[in-house]
Design a protein around this motif. Sequence first.
Motif, PDB file in Angstrom:
ATOM      1  N   ALA A  29      43.968  50.225  35.709  1.00 18.53           N
ATOM      2  CA  ALA A  29      43.180  49.713  34.584  1.00 18.53           C
ATOM      3  C   ALA A  29      42.597  50.841  33.755  1.00 18.53           C
ATOM      4  O   ALA A  29      42.636  50.814  32.513  1.00 18.53           O
ATOM      5  CB  ALA A  29      42.067  48.810  35.105  1.00 18.53           C
ATOM      6  N   ASP A  30      42.075  51.861  34.432  1.00 16.84           N
ATOM      7  CA  ASP A  30      41.478  52.989  33.724  1.00 16.84           C
ATOM      8  C   ASP A  30      42.535  53.820  32.992  1.00 16.84           C
ATOM      9  O   ASP A  30      42.365  54.187  31.828  1.00 16.84           O
ATOM     10  CB  ASP A  30      40.705  53.887  34.700  1.00 16.84           C
ATOM     11  N   GLU A  31      43.645  54.105  33.680  1.00 16.98           N
ATOM     12  CA  GLU A  31      44.663  54.992  33.108  1.00 16.98           C
ATOM     13  C   GLU A  31      45.437  54.328  31.969  1.00 16.98           C
ATOM     14  O   GLU A  31      45.966  55.015  31.089  1.00 16.98           O
ATOM     15  CB  GLU A  31      45.638  55.437  34.198  1.00 16.98           C
ATOM     16  N   ASN A  32      45.490  53.001  31.974  1.00 21.83           N
ATOM     17  CA  ASN A  32      46.269  52.286  30.963  1.00 21.83           C
ATOM     18  C   ASN A  32      45.404  51.528  29.968  1.00 21.83           C
ATOM     19  O   ASN A  32      45.902  50.700  29.203  1.00 21.83           O
ATOM     20  CB  ASN A  32      47.259  51.337  31.645  1.00 21.83           C
ATOM     21  N   ASN A  33      44.113  51.821  29.993  1.00 23.33           N
ATOM     22  CA  ASN A  33      43.182  51.255  29.016  1.00 23.33           C
ATOM     23  C   ASN A  33      43.233  49.724  28.971  1.00 23.33           C
ATOM     24  O   ASN A  33      43.258  49.117  27.890  1.00 23.33           O
ATOM     25  CB  ASN A  33      43.458  51.813  27.616  1.00 23.33           C
ATOM     26  N   LEU A  34      43.252  49.111  30.142  1.00 24.80           N
ATOM     27  CA  LEU A  34      43.192  47.654  30.165  1.00 24.80           C
ATOM     28  C   LEU A  34      41.819  47.195  29.674  1.00 24.80           C
ATOM     29  O   LEU A  34      40.800  47.817  29.935  1.00 24.80           O
ATOM     30  CB  LEU A  34      43.439  47.127  31.579  1.00 24.80           C
ATOM     31  N   ASP A  35      41.810  46.086  28.971  1.00 27.31           N
ATOM     32  CA  ASP A  35      40.555  45.522  28.476  1.00 27.31           C
ATOM     33  C   ASP A  35      39.982  44.474  29.418  1.00 27.31           C
ATOM     34  O   ASP A  35      38.802  44.143  29.331  1.00 27.31           O
ATOM     35  CB  ASP A  35      40.788  44.882  27.098  1.00 27.31           C
ATOM     36  N   LEU A  36      40.823  43.961  30.321  1.00 22.25           N
ATOM     37  CA  LEU A  36      40.394  42.897  31.240  1.00 22.25           C
ATOM     38  C   LEU A  36      41.370  42.846  32.402  1.00 22.25           C
ATOM     39  O   LEU A  36      42.573  43.090  32.226  1.00 22.25           O
ATOM     40  CB  LEU A  36      40.393  41.545  30.510  1.00 22.25           C
ATOM     41  N   VAL A  37      40.862  42.536  33.586  1.00 22.07           N
ATOM     42  CA  VAL A  37      41.711  42.314  34.758  1.00 22.07           C
ATOM     43  C   VAL A  37      41.491  40.884  35.242  1.00 22.07           C
ATOM     44  O   VAL A  37      40.351  40.439  35.402  1.00 22.07           O
ATOM     45  CB  VAL A  37      41.395  43.300  35.895  1.00 22.07           C
ATOM     46  N   ILE A  38      42.574  40.156  35.460  1.00 27.44           N
ATOM     47  CA  ILE A  38      42.492  38.784  35.979  1.00 27.44           C
ATOM     48  C   ILE A  38      42.710  38.816  37.484  1.00 27.44           C
ATOM     49  O   ILE A  38      43.646  39.439  37.982  1.00 27.44           O
ATOM     50  CB  ILE A  38      43.545  37.875  35.321  1.00 27.44           C
ATOM     51  N   ALA A  39      41.829  38.146  38.213  1.00 26.32           N
ATOM     52  CA  ALA A  39      41.945  38.063  39.672  1.00 26.32           C
ATOM     53  C   ALA A  39      41.787  36.609  40.098  1.00 26.32           C
ATOM     54  O   ALA A  39      41.137  35.816  39.429  1.00 26.32           O
ATOM     55  CB  ALA A  39      40.866  38.920  40.339  1.00 26.32           C
ATOM     56  N   ILE A  40      42.403  36.278  41.222  1.00 26.15           N
ATOM     57  CA  ILE A  40      42.312  34.922  41.764  1.00 26.15           C
ATOM     58  C   ILE A  40      41.552  35.000  43.082  1.00 26.15           C
ATOM     59  O   ILE A  40      42.098  35.446  44.091  1.00 26.15           O
ATOM     60  CB  ILE A  40      43.716  34.318  41.993  1.00 26.15           C
ATOM     61  N   PRO A  41      40.294  34.592  43.109  1.00 25.74           N
ATOM     62  CA  PRO A  41      39.472  34.818  44.298  1.00 25.74           C
ATOM     63  C   PRO A  41      39.673  33.849  45.442  1.00 25.74           C
ATOM     64  O   PRO A  41      39.202  34.098  46.529  1.00 25.74           O
ATOM     65  CB  PRO A  41      38.043  34.687  43.755  1.00 25.74           C
ATOM     66  N   LYS A  42      40.365  32.721  45.252  1.00 29.47           N
ATOM     67  CA  LYS A  42      40.528  31.753  46.338  1.00 29.47           C
ATOM     68  C   LYS A  42      41.994  31.612  46.725  1.00 29.47           C
ATOM     69  O   LYS A  42      42.872  31.524  45.868  1.00 29.47           O
ATOM     70  CB  LYS A  42      39.997  30.381  45.920  1.00 29.47           C
ATOM     71  N   LYS A  43      42.232  31.602  48.024  1.00 31.60           N
ATOM     72  CA  LYS A  43      43.560  31.317  48.557  1.00 31.60           C
ATOM     73  C   LYS A  43      44.617  32.252  48.012  1.00 31.60           C
ATOM     74  O   LYS A  43      45.761  31.893  47.798  1.00 31.60           O
ATOM     75  CB  LYS A  43      43.964  29.867  48.239  1.00 31.60           C
ATOM     76  N   HIS A  44      44.234  33.486  47.787  1.00 32.60           N
ATOM     77  CA  HIS A  44      45.191  34.452  47.266  1.00 32.60           C
ATOM     78  C   HIS A  44      45.184  35.662  48.183  1.00 32.60           C
ATOM     79  O   HIS A  44      44.184  36.327  48.327  1.00 32.60           O
ATOM     80  CB  HIS A  44      44.804  34.850  45.840  1.00 32.60           C
ATOM     81  N   LYS A  45      46.318  35.949  48.790  1.00 28.74           N
ATOM     82  CA  LYS A  45      46.358  36.939  49.853  1.00 28.74           C
ATOM     83  C   LYS A  45      45.980  38.342  49.378  1.00 28.74           C
ATOM     84  O   LYS A  45      45.433  39.127  50.126  1.00 28.74           O
ATOM     85  CB  LYS A  45      47.753  36.971  50.478  1.00 28.74           C
ATOM     86  N   LEU A  46      46.302  38.663  48.122  1.00 28.01           N
ATOM     87  CA  LEU A  46      45.933  39.989  47.627  1.00 28.01           C
ATOM     88  C   LEU A  46      44.426  40.187  47.724  1.00 28.01           C
ATOM     89  O   LEU A  46      43.952  41.258  48.067  1.00 28.01           O
ATOM     90  CB  LEU A  46      46.364  40.143  46.170  1.00 28.01           C
ATOM     91  N   LEU A  47      43.687  39.127  47.440  1.00 23.97           N
ATOM     92  CA  LEU A  47      42.235  39.223  47.422  1.00 23.97           C
ATOM     93  C   LEU A  47      41.631  38.527  48.630  1.00 23.97           C
ATOM     94  O   LEU A  47      40.505  38.075  48.599  1.00 23.97           O
ATOM     95  CB  LEU A  47      41.689  38.621  46.127  1.00 23.97           C
ATOM     96  N   GLU A  48      42.386  38.415  49.692  1.00 19.54           N
ATOM     97  CA  GLU A  48      41.866  37.822  50.915  1.00 19.54           C
ATOM     98  C   GLU A  48      40.682  38.665  51.390  1.00 19.54           C
ATOM     99  O   GLU A  48      40.748  39.888  51.478  1.00 19.54           O
ATOM    100  CB  GLU A  48      42.949  37.811  52.001  1.00 19.54           C
ATOM    101  N   GLY A  49      39.582  38.007  51.625  1.00 18.01           N
ATOM    102  CA  GLY A  49      38.387  38.746  51.991  1.00 18.01           C
ATOM    103  C   GLY A  49      37.656  39.287  50.783  1.00 18.01           C
ATOM    104  O   GLY A  49      36.807  40.153  50.918  1.00 18.01           O
ATOM    105  N   LEU A  50      37.974  38.780  49.587  1.00 20.98           N
ATOM    106  CA  LEU A  50      37.319  39.278  48.378  1.00 20.98           C
ATOM    107  C   LEU A  50      35.806  39.208  48.497  1.00 20.98           C
ATOM    108  O   LEU A  50      35.100  40.076  48.022  1.00 20.98           O
ATOM    109  CB  LEU A  50      37.763  38.433  47.169  1.00 20.98           C
ATOM    110  N   PHE A  51      35.328  38.179  49.166  1.00 22.75           N
ATOM    111  CA  PHE A  51      33.890  37.983  49.189  1.00 22.75           C
ATOM    112  C   PHE A  51      33.218  38.655  50.376  1.00 22.75           C
ATOM    113  O   PHE A  51      32.042  38.481  50.603  1.00 22.75           O
ATOM    114  CB  PHE A  51      33.556  36.499  49.126  1.00 22.75           C
ATOM    115  N   LYS A  52      33.978  39.404  51.148  1.00 21.90           N
ATOM    116  CA  LYS A  52      33.329  40.332  52.055  1.00 21.90           C
ATOM    117  C   LYS A  52      32.685  41.397  51.182  1.00 21.90           C
ATOM    118  O   LYS A  52      33.241  41.836  50.192  1.00 21.90           O
ATOM    119  CB  LYS A  52      34.349  40.966  53.008  1.00 21.90           C
ATOM    120  N   LYS A  53      31.512  41.835  51.556  1.00 23.68           N
ATOM    121  CA  LYS A  53      30.707  42.668  50.672  1.00 23.68           C
ATOM    122  C   LYS A  53      31.464  43.879  50.148  1.00 23.68           C
ATOM    123  O   LYS A  53      31.427  44.197  48.971  1.00 23.68           O
ATOM    124  CB  LYS A  53      29.440  43.106  51.399  1.00 23.68           C
TER     125      LYS A  53
END
Length: 274
Positions: free
Chosen positions: A231-255
């Motif tokens: 995101a930083d190197e490619n000057n992204l303006d926004l990142v979309i994430a899926i916080p529920k039932k998505h394995k990439l972000l599994e445990g997203l809500f662990k601190k």
Amino acid sequence: MKTIIVPVDFSPVSDNAVNYAIGLAREAHCSLLLFHAYQIPVSMTDTPIVLVSVDDMQKNADARIGELKKQVEQKAGADMKIYAEAKLGNTVDELEDLCRQIKPFAVVMGTKGESAVERVLFGSTTLTAIRHLTWPVIVVPPGKQYHDIKKIGFACDLKEVVETTPAKQICDFVKEVDGELHVLNIDIDKKPLSGEESQESLLLQTMLEDVDPVYHFLEDKDIEAGINKFADENNLDLVIAIPKKHKLLEGLFKKSHTRRLVFESHVPVMCVHE
């Protein structure tokens, strides 16, 4: 008319989110709804005592949200509709009810402010909103100014994409801001795509074909760090994430995961649910 809801607590972190929301509302041709939820302070003794009357709290909340509305109207200009509401209750519960009624384009919230109190209280509210709201929640890093959203990253692990990817919401948002979508897949093992992953990639391409995304297959032992680095190197303006039932972000809500992906990102993160 589409509406962006901005929960406010009159702190610097929510003021920053308001300023960001003004820019997004201009770009997406939305109205703004400033929303403040307040709770009655209670003395924690053997017999709980209400320290302030409900009427006084309501008058104070109405006065503060009214003053903020005037300030936002001056910043936004006459072409943008600005609404304001203050209500007694839990912020996320009341926000959820409001979203059901209005069906907002997005909810815009801050992450953390300068003080420890802002980091704990407002950060906790933001995380709870991400968990419970089924509407897009855009989390704005502290001090982040609005720039037109043109380059958007979507973090995806190429697993169960049909069940877990809110393709319509993603495509609608990309079209609304006239942006370009970059799909990010982070490989932590430096292995080529498996047959199953290749099939999932083809399915995802079909689901997102309306916005003609660019696909990036990246190597990094740390998924969240890899996303933020890209995101930083490619000057992204926004990142979309899926916080529920998505394995990439599994445990997203662990601190630790939350702080790194959402709280420490220099780029706003939009959380959407399938």
